[in-house]
Design a protein around this motif. Structure first.
Motif, mmCIF file in Angstrom:
data_model
loop_
_atom_site.group_PDB
_atom_site.id
_atom_site.type_symbol
_atom_site.label_atom_id
_atom_site.label_comp_id
_atom_site.label_asym_id
_atom_site.label_seq_id
_atom_site.Cartn_x
_atom_site.Cartn_y
_atom_site.Cartn_z
ATOM 1 N N SER A 1 51.910 36.477 37.172
ATOM 2 C CA SER A 1 51.970 35.607 38.339
ATOM 3 C C SER A 1 50.639 35.492 39.075
ATOM 4 O O SER A 1 50.551 34.810 40.088
ATOM 5 N N CYS A 2 49.594 36.141 38.551
ATOM 6 C CA CYS A 2 48.367 36.299 39.330
ATOM 7 C C CYS A 2 47.281 35.307 38.914
ATOM 8 O O CYS A 2 46.809 35.324 37.788
ATOM 9 N N THR A 3 46.891 34.469 39.867
ATOM 10 C CA THR A 3 45.875 33.448 39.586
ATOM 11 C C THR A 3 44.501 34.055 39.311
ATOM 12 O O THR A 3 43.765 33.560 38.465
ATOM 13 N N TYR A 4 44.155 35.126 40.039
ATOM 14 C CA TYR A 4 42.882 35.820 39.770
ATOM 15 C C TYR A 4 42.826 36.274 38.319
ATOM 16 O O TYR A 4 41.789 36.220 37.669
HETATM 17 S S1 FES Z 1 48.484 37.656 42.811
HETATM 18 FE FE1 FES Z 1 47.604 36.017 43.867
HETATM 19 S S2 FES Z 1 45.797 35.705 42.788
HETATM 20 FE FE2 FES Z 1 46.507 37.549 42.022
#
Ligand code: FES
Ligand SMILES: N[C@@H](CCC(=O)N[C@@H](CS)C(=O)NCC(=O)O)C(=O)O
Length: 124
Positions: A36-39
């Motif tokens: 789920s993480c965009t980074y």
């Molecule tokens: S969880 Fe939001 S960018 Fe990593």
């Protein structure tokens, strides 16, 4: 994009720290990530765009993902994602990795690892 999410990680009885150590010594680039993480997606894209293969461990897909985050905390001082290892060494999160790339230092680290592995093969 890239290669597989680990299938064995989190399933064996071996301590998470040992499983992580094994994974980072077997793969030149390892990204501990969450789906789920965009980074994390950005970090994967960075290696993808450099044509570098990487191993992804999606911690939110592991049954004991939080234990792996605890182990990563012990090893790197943070339990955030992404946690990125190149050539067996922790290089940082997404920001650090992009900075290394901008400074022209990321690809040389990957190449050092390839060189090491190809030398090892010569002696097999
Ligand atoms: S969880 Fe939001 S960018 Fe990593
Ligand atoms: N500056 C860090 C930020 C890392 C960060 O804050 N990660 C968040 C997700 S984007 C996190 O791991 N939160 C806690 C968690 O998911 O367990 C980096 O570039 O990696």
């Amino acid at each position: 994009m890239g290669n597989s999410t680990s299938s064995s990680l989190g399933k064996s009885a071996t301590a998470p720290v040992n499983q992580i150590q094994e994974t980072i010594s077997d793969n030149c680039v390892v990204i501990f990530s969450k789906t789920s993480c965009t980074y994390c997606t950005m970090a994967k894209k960075l290696f993808h765009d450099m044509n570098v293969n990487y191993k992804v461990v999606e911690l939110d897909m592991l049954e004991h993902g939080s234990q792996f985050q605890d182990a990563l905390y012990k090893m790197t001082g943070e339990r955030t994602v992404p946690r990125i290892f190149v050539n067996g060494t922790f290089i940082g999160g997404a920001t650090d990795t992009h900075r290394l790339h901008k400074e022209g230092k990321l690809l040389p680290l990957v190449h050092q690892c390839y060189l090491k592995k190809s030398k090892r093969k010569e002696f097999q």
